[in-house]
Design a protein around this motif. Structure first.
Motif, mmCIF file in Angstrom:
data_model
loop_
_atom_site.group_PDB
_atom_site.id
_atom_site.type_symbol
_atom_site.label_atom_id
_atom_site.label_comp_id
_atom_site.label_asym_id
_atom_site.label_seq_id
_atom_site.Cartn_x
_atom_site.Cartn_y
_atom_site.Cartn_z
ATOM 1 N N GLY A 192 0.820 -1.210 0.000
ATOM 2 C CA GLY A 192 0.000 0.000 0.000
ATOM 3 C C GLY A 192 0.852 1.258 0.000
ATOM 4 O O GLY A 192 0.544 2.239 -0.699
ATOM 5 N N TYR A 193 1.943 1.245 0.771
ATOM 6 C CA TYR A 193 2.859 2.390 0.793
ATOM 7 C C TYR A 193 3.499 2.595 -0.584
ATOM 8 O O TYR A 193 3.660 3.720 -1.039
ATOM 9 C CB TYR A 193 3.960 2.190 1.832
ATOM 10 C CG TYR A 193 3.516 2.236 3.269
ATOM 11 C CD1 TYR A 193 2.325 2.842 3.672
ATOM 12 C CD2 TYR A 193 4.307 1.667 4.259
ATOM 13 C CE1 TYR A 193 1.938 2.879 5.000
ATOM 14 C CE2 TYR A 193 3.929 1.706 5.601
ATOM 15 C CZ TYR A 193 2.743 2.309 5.960
ATOM 16 O OH TYR A 193 2.377 2.342 7.281
ATOM 17 N N LEU A 194 3.864 1.493 -1.235
ATOM 18 C CA LEU A 194 4.460 1.585 -2.569
ATOM 19 C C LEU A 194 3.460 2.184 -3.556
ATOM 20 O O LEU A 194 3.802 3.065 -4.342
ATOM 21 C CB LEU A 194 4.933 0.212 -3.049
ATOM 22 C CG LEU A 194 5.472 0.152 -4.480
ATOM 23 C CD1 LEU A 194 6.731 1.008 -4.622
ATOM 24 C CD2 LEU A 194 5.750 -1.291 -4.883
ATOM 25 N N GLU A 195 2.227 1.717 -3.514
ATOM 26 C CA GLU A 195 1.212 2.262 -4.411
ATOM 27 C C GLU A 195 1.000 3.754 -4.163
ATOM 28 O O GLU A 195 0.820 4.523 -5.106
ATOM 29 C CB GLU A 195 -0.114 1.510 -4.249
ATOM 30 C CG GLU A 195 -0.121 0.157 -4.914
ATOM 31 C CD GLU A 195 -1.492 -0.491 -4.902
ATOM 32 O OE1 GLU A 195 -2.302 -0.219 -3.980
ATOM 33 O OE2 GLU A 195 -1.767 -1.280 -5.818
ATOM 34 N N MET B 245 3.828 5.586 -5.778
ATOM 35 C CA MET B 245 3.640 5.580 -7.233
ATOM 36 C C MET B 245 2.596 6.616 -7.635
ATOM 37 O O MET B 245 2.778 7.342 -8.612
ATOM 38 C CB MET B 245 3.193 4.200 -7.708
ATOM 39 C CG MET B 245 4.240 3.143 -7.662
ATOM 40 S SD MET B 245 3.456 1.583 -8.171
ATOM 41 C CE MET B 245 4.873 0.533 -8.189
ATOM 42 N N LEU B 246 1.511 6.664 -6.896
ATOM 43 C CA LEU B 246 0.432 7.597 -7.209
ATOM 44 C C LEU B 246 0.916 9.045 -7.124
ATOM 45 O O LEU B 246 0.605 9.861 -7.990
ATOM 46 C CB LEU B 246 -0.747 7.370 -6.266
ATOM 47 C CG LEU B 246 -2.051 8.063 -6.619
ATOM 48 C CD1 LEU B 246 -2.519 7.687 -8.013
ATOM 49 C CD2 LEU B 246 -3.114 7.705 -5.603
ATOM 50 N N ARG C 185 -0.161 1.584 -14.591
ATOM 51 C CA ARG C 185 0.261 2.886 -15.110
ATOM 52 C C ARG C 185 1.759 3.075 -14.906
ATOM 53 O O ARG C 185 2.463 3.560 -15.783
ATOM 54 C CB ARG C 185 -0.517 4.005 -14.408
ATOM 55 C CG ARG C 185 -1.968 4.041 -14.827
ATOM 56 C CD ARG C 185 -2.820 4.984 -14.027
ATOM 57 N NE ARG C 185 -2.277 6.328 -13.917
ATOM 58 C CZ ARG C 185 -2.591 7.162 -12.934
ATOM 59 N NH1 ARG C 185 -3.419 6.787 -11.973
ATOM 60 N NH2 ARG C 185 -2.071 8.378 -12.890
ATOM 61 N N TRP C 186 2.238 2.699 -13.728
ATOM 62 C CA TRP C 186 3.662 2.858 -13.423
ATOM 63 C C TRP C 186 4.509 2.002 -14.365
ATOM 64 O O TRP C 186 5.502 2.459 -14.909
ATOM 65 C CB TRP C 186 3.939 2.489 -11.972
ATOM 66 C CG TRP C 186 5.369 2.675 -11.601
ATOM 67 C CD1 TRP C 186 6.349 1.736 -11.644
ATOM 68 C CD2 TRP C 186 6.001 3.877 -11.197
ATOM 69 N NE1 TRP C 186 7.543 2.280 -11.268
ATOM 70 C CE2 TRP C 186 7.362 3.598 -10.989
ATOM 71 C CE3 TRP C 186 5.539 5.179 -10.992
ATOM 72 C CZ2 TRP C 186 8.267 4.559 -10.583
ATOM 73 C CZ3 TRP C 186 6.453 6.132 -10.572
ATOM 74 C CH2 TRP C 186 7.795 5.820 -10.375
ATOM 75 N N LEU C 187 4.122 0.747 -14.530
ATOM 76 C CA LEU C 187 4.889 -0.153 -15.394
ATOM 77 C C LEU C 187 4.867 0.313 -16.849
ATOM 78 O O LEU C 187 5.845 0.148 -17.569
ATOM 79 C CB LEU C 187 4.369 -1.585 -15.268
ATOM 80 C CG LEU C 187 4.629 -2.260 -13.917
ATOM 81 C CD1 LEU C 187 3.917 -3.599 -13.838
ATOM 82 C CD2 LEU C 187 6.116 -2.417 -13.658
ATOM 83 N N ALA D 95 12.547 9.095 -3.589
ATOM 84 C CA ALA D 95 13.783 9.861 -3.816
ATOM 85 C C ALA D 95 13.797 10.434 -5.236
ATOM 86 O O ALA D 95 14.151 11.593 -5.436
ATOM 87 C CB ALA D 95 15.006 8.987 -3.570
ATOM 88 N N ALA D 96 13.402 9.630 -6.202
ATOM 89 C CA ALA D 96 13.379 10.091 -7.595
ATOM 90 C C ALA D 96 12.347 11.205 -7.776
ATOM 91 O O ALA D 96 12.553 12.127 -8.557
ATOM 92 C CB ALA D 96 13.082 8.932 -8.525
ATOM 93 N N ASN D 97 11.257 11.107 -7.034
ATOM 94 C CA ASN D 97 10.189 12.091 -7.145
ATOM 95 C C ASN D 97 10.599 13.434 -6.516
ATOM 96 O O ASN D 97 10.117 14.475 -6.913
ATOM 97 C CB ASN D 97 8.925 11.549 -6.479
ATOM 98 C CG ASN D 97 7.674 12.221 -6.989
ATOM 99 O OD1 ASN D 97 7.608 12.623 -8.137
ATOM 100 N ND2 ASN D 97 6.685 12.331 -6.130
ATOM 101 N N ARG D 98 11.507 13.389 -5.524
ATOM 102 C CA ARG D 98 11.990 14.614 -4.880
ATOM 103 C C ARG D 98 12.986 15.353 -5.766
ATOM 104 O O ARG D 98 13.176 16.543 -5.611
ATOM 105 C CB ARG D 98 12.633 14.296 -3.534
ATOM 106 C CG ARG D 98 11.651 14.038 -2.434
ATOM 107 C CD ARG D 98 12.327 14.019 -1.086
ATOM 108 N NE ARG D 98 13.278 12.928 -0.941
ATOM 109 C CZ ARG D 98 12.983 11.728 -0.429
ATOM 110 N NH1 ARG D 98 11.766 11.484 -0.031
ATOM 111 N NH2 ARG D 98 13.903 10.809 -0.315
#
Length: 128
Positions: free
Chosen positions: A26-29, A32-33, A47-49, A124-127
């Protein structure tokens, strides 16, 4: 299932590991969201894949974790806290083809750790 003191402790460990995989999924989703943004009827993992680079290692890791999560969410049918023949403690799931799949306590712990590392990498990538 054997209900002696040792098997009760191991059964709790198995159940905790199943819960940990589900929670970390759930944390991973959620990560991703946040990274993908917006809403859609398409599941976030799909969507992520679809956005991932072809052959990206992260895509394989997510697919592997997703397969375990799917088995736990839709096919969990038994726990073996004291398996016969000295094997590892495990959960037993039924896959979509009706085959039994065994997932050891060690494997559950590996998947939980992998999910956490995937989430941290996405955050990290999103930051950046």
């Amino acid at each position: 299932m054997d209900t002696g003191p040792t098997s009760t402790i191991v059964a709790r460990d198995l159940l905790a590991a199943v819960g940990e995989v589900m929670l970390r999924w759930g944390y991973l989703e959620s990560a991703m969201l946040k990274a993908v943004g917006g809403s859609s009827r398409t599941p976030i993992v799909q969507r992520w894949l679809a956005m991932a680079e072809p052959g990206a290692e992260i895509a394989d890791e997510i697919k592997d974790a997703a397969a375990v999560r799917h088995l736990l969410a839709h096919g969990l049918c038994e726990i073996q806290a004291r398996p016969q023949n000295g094997g590892d403690a495990e959960v037993v799931c039924r896959d979509p083809e009706d085959a039994l799949v065994r997932i050891t306590l060690g494997r559950l712990r590996e998947v939980a750790q992998s999910l956490d590392l995937l989430r941290l990498g996405i955050e990290a990538a999103n930051r950046s």
